[in-house]
Scaffold this motif. Sequence first.
Motif, mmCIF file in Angstrom:
data_model
loop_
_atom_site.group_PDB
_atom_site.id
_atom_site.type_symbol
_atom_site.label_atom_id
_atom_site.label_comp_id
_atom_site.label_asym_id
_atom_site.label_seq_id
_atom_site.Cartn_x
_atom_site.Cartn_y
_atom_site.Cartn_z
ATOM 1 N N THR A 48 40.595 58.499 41.604
ATOM 2 C CA THR A 48 39.863 59.657 42.104
ATOM 3 C C THR A 48 38.611 59.118 42.809
ATOM 4 O OG1 THR A 48 38.365 59.941 40.238
ATOM 5 C CG2 THR A 48 40.579 60.887 40.017
ATOM 6 N N PHE A 50 35.662 59.813 41.789
ATOM 7 C CA PHE A 50 34.588 59.883 40.790
ATOM 8 C C PHE A 50 34.451 58.525 40.104
ATOM 9 C CE2 PHE A 50 36.062 64.256 41.112
ATOM 10 C CZ PHE A 50 34.893 64.988 41.098
ATOM 11 N N PHE A 51 33.264 58.294 39.549
ATOM 12 C CA PHE A 51 33.075 57.093 38.735
ATOM 13 C C PHE A 51 32.115 57.399 37.593
ATOM 14 C CE2 PHE A 51 30.862 53.076 37.685
ATOM 15 C CZ PHE A 51 31.966 52.330 37.279
ATOM 16 N N ASN A 52 32.586 57.163 36.388
ATOM 17 C CA ASN A 52 31.743 57.341 35.198
ATOM 18 C C ASN A 52 31.174 58.759 35.138
ATOM 19 O OD1 ASN A 52 30.367 56.599 32.827
ATOM 20 N ND2 ASN A 52 28.554 55.932 33.961
ATOM 21 N N HIS A 53 31.924 59.726 35.631
ATOM 22 C CA HIS A 53 31.494 61.122 35.629
ATOM 23 C C HIS A 53 31.697 61.708 34.234
ATOM 24 C CE1 HIS A 53 31.490 65.420 36.754
ATOM 25 N NE2 HIS A 53 30.820 65.042 37.829
ATOM 26 N N PHE A 55 32.720 64.617 33.339
ATOM 27 C CA PHE A 55 33.858 65.523 33.154
ATOM 28 C C PHE A 55 35.085 65.182 34.010
ATOM 29 C CE2 PHE A 55 29.800 67.825 32.816
ATOM 30 C CZ PHE A 55 29.830 68.157 31.470
ATOM 31 N N ALA A 56 34.888 64.466 35.094
ATOM 32 C CA ALA A 56 36.000 64.189 36.011
ATOM 33 C C ALA A 56 36.545 62.779 35.775
ATOM 34 C CB ALA A 56 35.539 64.322 37.460
ATOM 35 N N PRO A 57 37.859 62.634 35.817
ATOM 36 C CA PRO A 57 38.435 61.316 35.540
ATOM 37 C C PRO A 57 38.231 60.333 36.683
ATOM 38 C CG PRO A 57 40.157 62.820 36.225
ATOM 39 C CD PRO A 57 38.892 63.632 36.161
ATOM 40 N N ARG A 72 44.653 61.769 32.081
ATOM 41 C CA ARG A 72 43.430 61.463 32.819
ATOM 42 C C ARG A 72 42.709 60.289 32.158
ATOM 43 N NH1 ARG A 72 41.147 67.316 34.987
ATOM 44 N NH2 ARG A 72 43.013 67.755 36.215
#
Lengths: 497, 197
Positions: A48, A50-53, A55-57, A72
């Motif tokens: 994805t 994202f990084f180290n979010h 809630f998001a994978p 996830r």
Amino acid sequence: MTQVDQSIESALSDALGRHSWADTVSGVKQIVTRYLEGLHSGARVRHTDFFNHSFAPDLTMTWPDASQAERRVFLRFPDHPEFIADSVTNDIPQGSMVVGLGELESRDAAPLLADSSRDRDTLVVDPPGLDALNESATKGSGETIVTSAVARGARGLFGRAKAGEVTRRIATGLQGAARGEAGPTSQAADTTKSDFAPRQANSLEYLLQTYWVAGGGRADKYPGEFRPSVKIGANELALLLETLDIDDWVFWRNLGNDVTLERVFALGTTSHSANLSRLIRANVDRFTAKAAWIRLSDGRIHEPGEPDYDWRLENDLLRLVGPTFEAHFAERRKRINKLSADHKGDGIAPEVLLERAPQLGITEVRFDDGRSQLVFSTDDITADDRTTSMAKSFGDAGRIVRATATVPSADTHATVDFESLTAVAMTNSNPPLYGLARTAVQALVPLNQEQRAAFEEFVQLPGEIAEDGVLVPTLFDEIVPEAALPGGRPAADPDAY
Amino acid sequence: MFGEESHAVGAAGVQKAKRWLDATTRVDVQWIYPEEAAREKLAFSWHDDAPFAYDMGGVFRGGPLANLTFMAEVKHYSEAGGQGAMYEEYLARCYRARQQKPGFTDQFMWITWHPFSVTNWSKLTTVDAVRAAVIKHSPKSLGVPVDHAASAVDDKVCAEVAETLWLLVLSEKHEFLMLSDLDRAAVITAQITRAGV
């Protein structure tokens, strides 16, 4: 650039040390992806943005099998394991995977992390744990079953020690179940329950149970919760054939209690020819087929260690591969007719058939010289002098195009067609595979004495089976009545062997 | 207290701020200071080479700020404390960070749970405030004594920094104004799907 022989810790350290944030993120994700793919679960791993979010994978794992839910994957720094535990409990979806970017198993908060992740059916794995699982996945098929299951549905904290323990217990349990050993089977069953989310635990225990039953274990002695509804379907049969290398005739004989050749055909193809060959050879007297088609060849090139004769399954067809031929078997005549449609031979010279005939019990032949045909019926053409004189009366052009042969150990006959190189059972019930194979190969394939002896040995039931007296139906027969299964067949006749 | 001086007290607050920011679905807080791997990512140095670091850093998502980077200082305080003085030093840090690594940090945030310098509140993000802070800390921010600072300060950089300052005051009640778990999951799934994952 990550070096191939670099440890995961070292590779992650290098990636995290990059100056650019984007390069760091990309490097870390590539390393973790490589290790996730190394679990050999068949998952497609995607990044994805994202990084180290919270809630998001960072990554997602998906499988071609639609019934397997997406998993996830969240990357987390290891500095505060208690924050990871809180995140698992409150922020990320149940059933997720968390990959710690540093060692977690020896930390003070490890028990908290293990408990919270188990409660949420979430796997938390640290780099040593991933490394251990990757090492296991290359050891053997039993271990690969475990690493695949870990990717799909393990829960709790998996560091090096835990990953090793779970892999060892379940892989040993599968081997033990196949040998009917209660101790390792029981340990593996307990491990599946505690360290895997329910869906994956059921799948693993189902596999254990299948091995237990196929290995000759009694259902009421299974050291776990036996599910009477268990049936060896296509998926289970595929797993049994593709995973452990089981060199045990009794195991494959018992598996034959619940597997028909129709179910083997349904697999389409299997890459593990050794297990398939064992299954067929151990049940060659019970598996049945309607028709066979022979394709002659000039002789195949053997791979090192490859046997002279072998059973193969490719493109929904069971093949007996010999040194100078391939015999294809099907449960329906139409399938064989299609295959042989483009191959039309000249028939066989009468003297050649007479040479092969002593083993075939031929009661009828059809002569053809291109102008006229003659059908001659008698008890045994080799024992009747008129066969030779009748052949001579057709002159040099005389050929035998068809014959009726007695199928060994079956109260039936088969029509052998020397033009299409087929052998088709004449009765409604199909004869045993080994009977049809003997009739087809001995009638249609030119074999020298040595080849004939090797073939005879190959199509016989292995001696261990007859000696072990494992032909008595197991308890499993009571659980899955033959008649209830597709392609149900009559019970084996112990007196026939 | 700044960054490394506030480990024990600050870690939970930084985590709280990260969670809140991430929940807006408009930012991705990627680096937080107490984490070893983030140290270098958030680190700068004064003119005398003394290091300083922000509490967190990340990138914006979507809208006009998409893909811009930010650094943030987090004060999980229940009272004003010494924030006024710390904020002045923070402004000098932002100036120094912009000069030391031009183009590296696009936006600067001060996130607190308690207001401070309230009589001066509307002026805290102005060019003048930045300039005054830089001059006050000129030995570290400019490498010159205070009496030489006025001629050494770069007003253009002060203006750039002022333009990118965020002053956010959170409260515990803010957590009740976050998207529900269900709605947030739907948004994140949509974001992942839209990105072609």
